[in-house]
Design an enzyme around this catalytic site. Structure first.
Site, PDB file in Angstrom:
ATOM      1  N   ARG A 101       0.840  -1.201   0.000  1.00  0.00           N
ATOM      2  CA  ARG A 101       0.000   0.000   0.000  1.00  0.00           C
ATOM      3  C   ARG A 101       0.881   1.260   0.000  1.00  0.00           C
ATOM      4  NH1 ARG A 101      -2.907  -3.441   3.411  1.00  0.00           N
ATOM      5  NH2 ARG A 101      -5.000  -3.879   2.697  1.00  0.00           N
ATOM      6  N   ASP A 161      -9.558  -4.447   8.576  1.00  0.00           N
ATOM      7  CA  ASP A 161      -8.685  -5.450   9.204  1.00  0.00           C
ATOM      8  C   ASP A 161      -9.322  -5.966  10.496  1.00  0.00           C
ATOM      9  OD1 ASP A 161      -5.943  -4.567   7.592  1.00  0.00           O
ATOM     10  OD2 ASP A 161      -7.258  -2.916   8.126  1.00  0.00           O
ATOM     11  N   ARG A 164     -11.966  -8.342   9.576  1.00  0.00           N
ATOM     12  CA  ARG A 164     -11.376  -9.639   9.179  1.00  0.00           C
ATOM     13  C   ARG A 164     -10.959 -10.416  10.417  1.00  0.00           C
ATOM     14  NH1 ARG A 164      -8.097  -6.711   4.267  1.00  0.00           N
ATOM     15  NH2 ARG A 164      -9.601  -7.217   2.622  1.00  0.00           N
ATOM     16  N   HIS A 188      -3.165   0.726   8.297  1.00  0.00           N
ATOM     17  CA  HIS A 188      -3.900  -0.229   7.466  1.00  0.00           C
ATOM     18  C   HIS A 188      -2.899  -0.714   6.423  1.00  0.00           C
ATOM     19  CE1 HIS A 188      -6.832  -2.114   4.890  1.00  0.00           C
ATOM     20  NE2 HIS A 188      -6.605  -1.259   3.910  1.00  0.00           N
TER      21      HIS A 188
END
Ligand code: NAD
Length: 326
Positions: A101, A161, A164, A188
Site C-alpha cells: 500500500r 482489518d 477480518r 492499514h
C-alpha cells in the site's frame, strides 16, 4: 393534533441526507450500492474523473429504485458536493498484485492535491471519509490539504482489518463475530498490530472462553489468524484483482454512525496528538465516531510488544508522509 417531533408532525421537515462518493471504481461503486440498500441517504452523488463511468453507475443503481427506500443517485461534478453531510473518497489507483500500500503513496497524494480543494470549496461542513490507499497517508494528506479540524477528517483505517480479525476469530472459536471484541490498530497495511492482549468474547479472555465452551485455542492459532488478516488483501487481489465488498459494508457502518450521531467505536484512522506517545501521524486507534466525525480517540492498554509495534507502525507512517512531501 400531532405531538411536536412525533409521527404526523409536519412542522419539522425530514432531514435531507446527501452523501457524495468520489471515485466510483470497484470500491466506490460498492460503497454506493451498500449506501443505497441502507436507506440512509436522500441523495447519493457519484463523481469520477471518468465521467461516463460515474454516469453508468448512477443509471445502473437508479434502476433498482423500486426495491429500496426513496433515494436519488446521480453523477455530477465537485461543485455538486454542496450540502453533502459526508464525502467518501475512494478515488485513486488500486493496489496491484505484489505491490504494498505504501508504494501507492506518491501517485495518490498527487491526485488528492488536485481533488481535495475542490471538495472543501463546495462542502466546507462535510465530514471527509477517506478510503483510498494508502489510507493513513491519504487521511493525513486530506487533513493538511483541507485545513479542516482534525475531527472532521477520518480514514477507514483498520476497520476492514478489524472486521477480518473478528470474522476469523469467530469462525475459529465457533461464535458470532459480533460477540468478538478485538481490534487491529496502527497502519492499514503491513505494519498493523493485532491487539491480542485485549481480545475477548463479551469481556472474557479468549483462553477462559475456550475452556468453558470447549472451543479450540491450540497454541499458534493467534499467529495463524494474524498472518491471515495481514495477508488478506494480497490473497484476494491475487484471486480477483481487487477487494470491495467488506470495505463497502464497513463504510456503510461508519456513515450510519456519523449520520445518526451514534458514538460508535471504530478503528478509524485519525490525526493523533500525543495519544500513546504518538504525534502528527494518522493511524488507527479505537475512536468514538459521532455526527462531527471523530469525537474522541481512545487509548487502549497494550502490552509492551504491542505498544512497541504500534510505535514502529507510527514511525513508518511519519517517515512515509515526509517522503511524500507532506
Ligand atoms: P478502481 O481502479 O476500480 O477505481 C478507482 C476509481 O478512481 C476509478 O474509477 C478512477 O477513474 C477514479 N479516479 C482516479 N483518479 C481520479 C480523480 N483524480 N478524481 C476522481 N476519480 C478518480 O480502484 P478500486 O478497487 O475501486 O480502489 C479504490 C481505492 O480504494 C484504491 O486506492 C484501493 O487501494 C482502495 N481500497 C481501500 C480499502 C480500505 O480498506 N481502505 C479496501 C479496498 C480498496
Amino acid at each position: 393534533m400531532a405531538i411536536p417531533g412525533e409521527a404526523g408532525d409536519v412542522s419539522v421537515p425530514p432531514a435531507y441526507v446527501k452523501i457524495a462518493v468520489i471515485g466510483v471504481g470497484a470500491v466506490g461503486a460498492t460503497i454506493a450500492y451498500a449506501l443505497m440498500i441502507s436507506g440512509l441517504a436522500s441523495e447519493i452523488l457519484l463523481i469520477d474523473v471518468n465521467e461516463a463511468r460515474a454516469e453508468g453507475e448512477a443509471m445502473d443503481l437508479m434502476h433498482g429504485l423500486p426495491f429500496v427506500r426513496p433515494v436519488t443517485v446521480r453523477s455530477g461534478k465537485y461543485e455538486d458536493c454542496a450540502g453533502a453531510q459526508i464525502v467518501v473518497i475512494a478515488a485513486g489507483v488500486a493496489q496491484k498484485p505484489g505491490e504494498t500500500r505504501l508504494e501507492l503513496v506518491k501517485k495518490n497524494v498527487a491526485i488528492f492535491r488536485q481533488m481535495v480543494p475542490q471538495i472543501t470549496a463546495a462542502a466546507p461542513g462535510a465530514v471527509l471519509l477517506v478510503v483510498s490507499n494508502p489510507v493513513d497517508i491519504l487521511t493525513y494528506a486530506t487533513n493538511k490539504i483541507s485545513g479542516f479540524p482534525a475531527r472532521q477528517v477520518l480514514g477507514s483505517g483498520t476497520v476492514l482489518d478489524t472486521a477480518r480479525l473478528r470474522t476469523l476469530i469467530g469462525q475459529h472459536l465457533r461464535i458470532d463475530s459480533r460477540s468478538v471484541h478485538a481490534n487491529v490498530v496502527g497502519e492499514h497495511g503491513d505494519s498493523e498490530v493485532v491487539v491480542w492482549s485485549r481480545a475477548s468474547i463479551a469481556g472474557m479472555p479468549l483462553a477462559d472462553f475456550c475452556r468453558q465452551r470447549g472451543s479450540p485455542c491450540e497454541p499458534g492459532f493467534q499467529a495463524e489468524i494474524t498472518q491471515q488478516v495481514s495477508r488478506a488483501a494480497y490473497e484476494i487481489i491475487n484471486r480477483k484483482g481487487a477487494t470491495y465488498y467488506a470495505i463497502g459494508l464497513g463504510v456503510r457502518q461508519i456513515v450510519e454512525a456519523i449520520l445518526r450521531d451514534q458514538d460508535t467505536v471504530f478503528t478509524v484512522s485519525t490525526l493523533l496528538h500525543g495519544q500513546l506517545g504518538i504525534d502528527d501521524v494518522c493511524l488507527s486507534l479505537p475512536c468514538v465516531v459521532d455526527r462531527g466525525g471523530v469525537d474522541a480517540v481512545l487509548e487502549p492498554s497494550l502490552d509492551d510488544g504491542e505498544l512497541a509495534a504500534l510505535k514502529r507502525s507510527a514511525a513508518l507512517l511519519y517517515d512515509t508522509a515526509r517522503e511524500a512531501g507532506l
